[in-house]
Design a protein around this motif. Sequence first.
Motif, PDB file in Angstrom:
ATOM      1  N   MET A 126       9.843  29.968  34.315  1.00 14.11           N
ATOM      2  CA  MET A 126       8.465  30.436  34.211  1.00 14.11           C
ATOM      3  C   MET A 126       7.772  29.817  32.997  1.00 14.11           C
ATOM      4  O   MET A 126       8.365  29.704  31.926  1.00 14.11           O
ATOM      5  CB  MET A 126       8.418  31.967  34.121  1.00 14.11           C
ATOM      6  N   ARG A 127       6.507  29.425  33.184  1.00 11.64           N
ATOM      7  CA  ARG A 127       5.698  28.902  32.095  1.00 11.64           C
ATOM      8  C   ARG A 127       4.335  29.586  32.117  1.00 11.64           C
ATOM      9  O   ARG A 127       3.790  29.864  33.183  1.00 11.64           O
ATOM     10  CB  ARG A 127       5.508  27.384  32.213  1.00 11.64           C
ATOM     11  N   ALA A 128       3.809  29.843  30.934  1.00  8.89           N
ATOM     12  CA  ALA A 128       2.488  30.448  30.818  1.00  8.89           C
ATOM     13  C   ALA A 128       1.693  29.643  29.798  1.00  8.89           C
ATOM     14  O   ALA A 128       1.512  30.042  28.644  1.00  8.89           O
ATOM     15  CB  ALA A 128       2.601  31.909  30.395  1.00  8.89           C
ATOM     16  N   GLY A 129       1.282  28.477  30.198  1.00  6.72           N
ATOM     17  CA  GLY A 129       0.531  27.601  29.308  1.00  6.72           C
ATOM     18  C   GLY A 129       1.333  27.225  28.080  1.00  6.72           C
ATOM     19  O   GLY A 129       2.490  26.805  28.180  1.00  6.72           O
TER      20      GLY A 129
END
Length: 280
Positions: free
Chosen positions: A248-251
């Motif tokens: 998962m990546r969030a910016g």
Amino acid sequence: MIIDIHTHCHLPEHWGSEHEDHWEGAYGEPYPVVTPESFDAAMTGVDVAVTFGMAASRAGVRTPSSFVADFLTRVRTPTIGFAAIDPSDADWREQLDEAVELGLQGVKLYPVLALFDPLSPEFDDFYRRMTRHGMVVLWHMGATPSPIGSLAVSQPLVVDEVARRHPDLVQVMAHMGHPWQRDTNVVLRKNERVFADVSGVPSRPMDAFLALVHAQEWGTVDKLLFGSDYPLWTPADAIERLNAVAAMRAGDLPHVHEDTIDSILHRDTLALLGLTVKDR
């Protein structure tokens, strides 16, 4: 080596009516029947498993220690057994003595459903005896779908106080204390013999993402142990879900490192907790 610190071997009848009355609505189905064969099939790829039942007398929940001990003789997977004891039972001393005689190496506690206050001084003798026997306390820590449960006695800060009074007692908080995982991380940081397992954590990916990033930031990744919560999830499913959280990546926000997951999966849990696999 992969060690699964959190598996269940108990049967539907050990639940009394509690699961049917209060849990099936949350999980959508009756509690599954665990057999030695289904356990071994699920533990493919696991080097050592720890298994136990549940005990919450006021809810009518009870897994006999003799059942767990017998289960150990019927599985092929190298498996360590824990007893399940409700320390509010008048005969908890006899139950603990039986567990020791049967070779069980820890006790699963379930205050949220057993409705005992872990901080009451009446349980200090229980903790002292556990410490004297070198047994591990594994707490169900956190949420329950049961309306009769008490969340007030199921929070990580409870374990912090037990650890202050009994610093030599080895304790594991199941489920990273969901949904209070940040509290769990600060408890882990300050108490040498307190650990947490990640069983069930990746079933809620956003909570898992934050819990593991917080563990990185608080420096507690080395206190996290792999657990699947079988039969709710198999180890393979739990590992897949943990790896998905790491993807998962969030910016530009921090993310869960792949080596965090790898270290959890290959933690030497037996050495940390003082557990041994006995010849059969």
